[in-house]
Design an enzyme around this catalytic site. Structure first.
Site, PDB file in Angstrom:
ATOM      1  N   GLY A   1      -4.127 -29.625  -3.995  1.00 14.13           N
ATOM      2  CA  GLY A   1      -4.946 -29.185  -2.886  1.00 14.13           C
ATOM      3  C   GLY A   1      -5.111 -27.682  -2.799  1.00 14.13           C
ATOM      4  O   GLY A   1      -5.392 -27.137  -1.730  1.00 14.13           O
ATOM      5  N   GLY A   2      -4.926 -26.973  -3.917  1.00 13.39           N
ATOM      6  CA  GLY A   2      -5.084 -25.529  -3.913  1.00 13.39           C
ATOM      7  C   GLY A   2      -3.886 -24.771  -3.392  1.00 13.39           C
ATOM      8  O   GLY A   2      -3.872 -23.538  -3.391  1.00 13.39           O
TER       9      GLY A   2
ATOM     10  N   LYS B   1       3.513 -30.730 -13.551  1.00 15.98           N
ATOM     11  CA  LYS B   1       2.395 -30.250 -14.354  1.00 15.98           C
ATOM     12  C   LYS B   1       2.819 -29.812 -15.751  1.00 15.98           C
ATOM     13  O   LYS B   1       2.036 -29.876 -16.700  1.00 15.98           O
ATOM     14  CB  LYS B   1       1.674 -29.123 -13.609  1.00 15.98           C
ATOM     15  CG  LYS B   1       0.929 -29.637 -12.379  1.00 15.98           C
ATOM     16  CD  LYS B   1       0.266 -28.529 -11.611  1.00 15.98           C
ATOM     17  CE  LYS B   1      -0.620 -29.072 -10.508  1.00 15.98           C
ATOM     18  NZ  LYS B   1       0.064 -29.993  -9.602  1.00 15.98           N
TER      19      LYS B   1
ATOM     20  N   ARG C   1      -3.282 -40.648  -7.182  1.00 17.43           N
ATOM     21  CA  ARG C   1      -3.642 -41.191  -5.877  1.00 17.43           C
ATOM     22  C   ARG C   1      -5.157 -41.273  -5.779  1.00 17.43           C
ATOM     23  O   ARG C   1      -5.881 -40.815  -6.662  1.00 17.43           O
ATOM     24  CB  ARG C   1      -3.130 -40.280  -4.768  1.00 17.43           C
ATOM     25  CG  ARG C   1      -3.606 -38.829  -4.904  1.00 17.43           C
ATOM     26  CD  ARG C   1      -3.080 -37.945  -3.795  1.00 17.43           C
ATOM     27  NE  ARG C   1      -3.254 -36.527  -4.070  1.00 17.43           N
ATOM     28  CZ  ARG C   1      -4.350 -35.823  -3.781  1.00 17.43           C
ATOM     29  NH1 ARG C   1      -5.379 -36.437  -3.222  1.00 17.43           N
ATOM     30  NH2 ARG C   1      -4.422 -34.536  -4.043  1.00 17.43           N
TER      31      ARG C   1
ATOM     32  N   HIS D   1     -14.944 -27.349 -12.225  1.00 19.85           N
ATOM     33  CA  HIS D   1     -13.887 -28.321 -11.938  1.00 19.85           C
ATOM     34  C   HIS D   1     -14.541 -29.701 -11.973  1.00 19.85           C
ATOM     35  O   HIS D   1     -15.300 -30.064 -11.082  1.00 19.85           O
ATOM     36  CB  HIS D   1     -13.293 -28.031 -10.557  1.00 19.85           C
ATOM     37  CG  HIS D   1     -12.163 -28.934 -10.185  1.00 19.85           C
ATOM     38  ND1 HIS D   1     -11.062 -28.505  -9.486  1.00 19.85           N
ATOM     39  CD2 HIS D   1     -11.948 -30.264 -10.395  1.00 19.85           C
ATOM     40  CE1 HIS D   1     -10.237 -29.520  -9.283  1.00 19.85           C
ATOM     41  NE2 HIS D   1     -10.774 -30.592  -9.831  1.00 19.85           N
TER      42      HIS D   1
ATOM     43  N   HIS E   1      -9.394 -22.126  -3.382  1.00 21.23           N
ATOM     44  CA  HIS E   1      -9.030 -23.127  -4.401  1.00 21.23           C
ATOM     45  C   HIS E   1      -9.095 -24.545  -3.852  1.00 21.23           C
ATOM     46  O   HIS E   1      -8.502 -25.460  -4.435  1.00 21.23           O
ATOM     47  CB  HIS E   1      -7.629 -22.857  -4.977  1.00 21.23           C
ATOM     48  CG  HIS E   1      -7.460 -21.482  -5.518  1.00 21.23           C
ATOM     49  ND1 HIS E   1      -8.166 -21.001  -6.595  1.00 21.23           N
ATOM     50  CD2 HIS E   1      -6.669 -20.450  -5.108  1.00 21.23           C
ATOM     51  CE1 HIS E   1      -7.811 -19.750  -6.835  1.00 21.23           C
ATOM     52  NE2 HIS E   1      -6.919 -19.389  -5.954  1.00 21.23           N
TER      53      HIS E   1
END
Length: 722
Positions: free
Chosen positions: A195-196, A147, A324, A239, A266
């Site tokens: 995925g949080g 990230k 993905r 989001h 999340h």
């Protein structure tokens, strides 16, 4: 200006040289694409079933993988070619999976949309081994999977990024300094996360250290990497993500956006496309920025570019790119009419994208709106703690071109503690958002699951929430509307009566359920009908909550198909109720004086950790009641409820951290232990002010549901009085 130019230059240096040609994503696309004949699906559950469905449709042989807990699962039995990997961690053993593919003549590996799909080392190892990886090039995965690095690349490509610290220095004191510079609240996020997982919000400097420790711990457990970034936390964010697709011939399209703002922990639970209340100019800008992000890393295949949209300012910022296909891709399939797994295979074979950008936009304009609801085995009333157990009953709404279900479970399957608790995804489409919401609510009313606690009723409340209907969405929506969404369910007397009659009738028709009704036999040798006492209470899944209030009913059959139900100590009485019960369909219909009530009635036998329950699905709502012995029985047997001074584990779990020590005074709501189950961390908190008498677990220990983790010695008042 010179600083910005230098930053762009340093980011560009991270990219492969061919990335500078943004109109082409490959140097040498194949001139004669060869169709794939066999693939290995390196995933499980509904993911493996979804990929296998498309592959089989196009004549591609599939090989599936499973582990010991999954040996009876649907995906393990979906193909004649299935390989047992053994222990639960082997789904992540890339080296072994590649060898399995080679040994079984698989030309390619499809990683699904999880596990190995964003693992650059695995993608590279596939290529090196001569096995095609159905996904983007490993260099693109590597660039976007970190990230920190991905944000540098996006800045160089002109994509706006949220302010924050994305550097390599990870000393907690240094990260705390950066948080102060960014300004609270801040978002802590694992650089390898998704995925949080490995994500926490620190709202003040005082809670920064604790939230950092928690995020790092979850990141290590989920990704084997606890490097964190610190970002400004937008207080009213949405989001919004854009589905992109690129081929090896320089083509890249945006397949519309999805709003995924309704989240818990999340993680998304409701996703929709198009995003509501979004200006068309902003929508087009998002699509274009997402295409720039994909082109910046020489992308191929399916990807999702995720943005944070600030409701207050109207600005959006790049958050991350998932290299993905996403769990929520069926929403995009509904609004485009395209099979995205098929697109992945086409790109892997070297073919061109089936649609141009203008054709995509025309499709989206003509096909209306789509919404997806993720159905989880979890208890929303307990902060969405996962639920495990057997699906003793499962009935789905009718399927059609506009109602779709992607699921990995059928009735009788077991939801285990080893993997994610998602049971299914329900996707609906309609000409407009209002119609889609109405259709989703109606489909959820027809969805019946018994044996585990689910979030179905919670999803129905969300879909009927006035704010959600108005499109006033943000990632904090659930907390903001907590009072509305978590309103306590009131159980009417006719539901209690229906349950009591159902228990009586089911015990007469099925010998194995006799144990569910403790007093169904007439007393003595009287020939006249005798009442049967049934004691019921609302079912609670929290082992640490006070026992819910009970209701005792007397049910008496006065004639075939005719009953009377009374509530001792209450004037409530239902006389001469005509009732029809169908054991084949488990349907009970009772004609009350005020209404006709039809219910699907499911008895769940007791287990080592839970009592007998009865679940009624009626009028789009589910009610689960626990069957208790009649009040006189404990006294008759000289027994009674055992006073509990301990806090128990709500599910099978691993103890991650013990937060208290013996002799410590704790306050109500204070963290006692942190557990992990179904890939999620859960904090067990003190139910009140107390003194810790004994800590009964150790870090790293595995516990069964109902295991006492902390015992209390005495409450604070008693200690102070002494």
């Amino acid at each position: 200006m010179s600083t910005l130019r230098a930053l762009r230059g340093s980011a560009a240096a991270l990219l492969p040289k061919r990335n500078l040609r943004l109109n082409s994503t490959t140097a040498h696309p194949p001139t004669n694409p060869e169709p794939l004949r066999s693939i290995l699906i390196a995933n499980r559950g509904e993911i493996a079933l979804r990929v296998g469905r498309t592959a089989s449709q196009y004549g591609i042989r599939t090989t599936t993988l499973y582990t010991d807990p999954d040996r009876l699962s649907q995906h393990a039995n979906s193909s004649p070619f299935a390989i047992n990997l053994g222990s639960t961690d082997q789904y992540l053993n890339g080296e072994r999976i590649i060898q399995v593919a080679k040994d079984n003549g698989c030309e390619a590996i499809h990683p699904g949309y999880g596990f190995l799909s964003e693992n650059a080392a695995f993608a590279k190892a596939c290529t090196d081994a001569g096995v095609k990886f159905i996904g983007p090039p490993w260099k693109a995965i590597e660039a976007m999977g970190d990230k920190s690095r991905s944000k540098e690349i996006m800045i160089a490509a002109g994509v706006p990024c949220i302010p924050g610290y994305h550097g390599a220095e990870q000393d907690p004191a240094y990260l705390a300094e950066k948080a102060e510079e960014v300004g609270y609240p801040v978002l802590l996020k694992a650089v390898k996360g998704g995925g949080g997982k490995g994500m926490r919000i620190a709202r003040t400097a005082e809670e920064f250290a604790q939230q950092l420790d928690s995020a790092k711990s979850e990141a290590r457990s989920s990704f084997g990497d606890d490097v964190m970034l610190v970002e400004k936390y937008i207080t009213t964010p949405r989001h919004i993500e854009v589905q992109v697709f690129a081929d090896q011939h320089g083509n890249c399209v945006a397949l519309g956006e999805r709003d995924c703002s309704i989240q818990r922990r999340h993680q998304k639970i409701l996703e929709e496309s198009p995003a509501p209340n979004l200006a068309e100019s902003v929508r087009q800008d998002l699509w274009e920025k997402a295409r720039q992000a994909a082109l910046a890393v020489a992308y191929e295949g399916a990807g999702t570019v995720e943005f944070i949209f600030d409701n207050d300012s109207g600005e959006f910022f790049f958050m991350e790119m998932n290299t993905r296909l996403q769990v929520e891709h069926p929403v995009t399939e509904m609004v485009t009419g395209e099979d995205l797994v098929r697109w992945q295979i086409i790109v892997a074979e070297g073919g061109k994208l089936p649609l141009t950008q203008s054709e995509v936009e025309a499709r989206i304009k003509s096909r209306g709106h789509a919404i997806e609801a993720r159905i989880y085995a979890e208890d929303p009333s307990m902060n969405f703690v996962p639920s495990t157990g057997k699906l003793v009953h499962l009935r789905t709404p009718p399927l059609s071109n506009s109602v779709r279900i992607d699921a990995g479970f059928v009735e009788g399957d077991e939801v285990s503690s080893h993997y994610d608790p998602m049971i299914a995804k329900l996707i609906v489409s309609a000409p407009d958002r209002a119609s889609a919401l109405q259709k989703m609510a109606a489909a959820l009313e027809q969805y019946e699951i018994a044996g585990v606690v689910t979030n179905i009723d919670f999803l129905k409340r969300c879909c009927r929430s006035s704010g959600f209907i108005a499109g006033e969405v943000e990632t904090g929506y659930i907390d903001k509307h907590r009072e509305e969404l978590f309103a306590e369910q009131q159980i009417p007397d006719d539901i209690y009566a229906q349950a009591a009659i159902g228990l009586f009738l089911s015990s007469q028709t099925t010998a194995s359920t006799n144990a569910l009704l403790p007093s169904t036999q007439p007393l003595g040798f009287a020939r006249t009908p005798q009442p049967h006492a049934v004691t019921l209470s609302p079912t609670s899944t929290d082992p640490n909550a006070p026992a819910p209030p009970t209701k005792t009913l007397h049910v008496m059959q006065t004639a075939p198909g005719t009953f009377s139900v009374t509530f001792p100590g209450s004037p409530q009485t239902f006389e001469n109720l005509t009732t029809i019960f169908s054991p084949a369909t488990k349907t009970l219909t009772t004609y009350f004086p005020h209404t006709r009530l039809s219910s699907t009635l499911i008895n769940t036998p007791p287990t080592s950790t839970s009592a007998s329950t009865i679940t009624l699905f009626t009028r789009g709502t589910s009610y689960t009641l626990t069957l208790s012995p009649p009040p006189f029985l404990p006294k008759l047997l000289n027994s009674g409820p055992v006073a509990s001074n301990s806090v128990k584990a709500p599910m099978p779990c691993k103890i991650l951290r013990v937060m208290v020590k013996e002799g410590e005074e704790v306050k109500k709501g204070q963290a006692l232990v942190v557990i992990e189950s179904m890939k999620m961390e859960t904090v067990i908190r003190s139910p009140g002010d107390a003194v810790v008498g004994r800590v009964k677990v150790r870090e790293g220990e595995m516990c069964k549901a109902g295991t006492a983790v902390v015992e209390f010695e005495e409450d604070v008042e008693a200690k102070n009085a002494a």
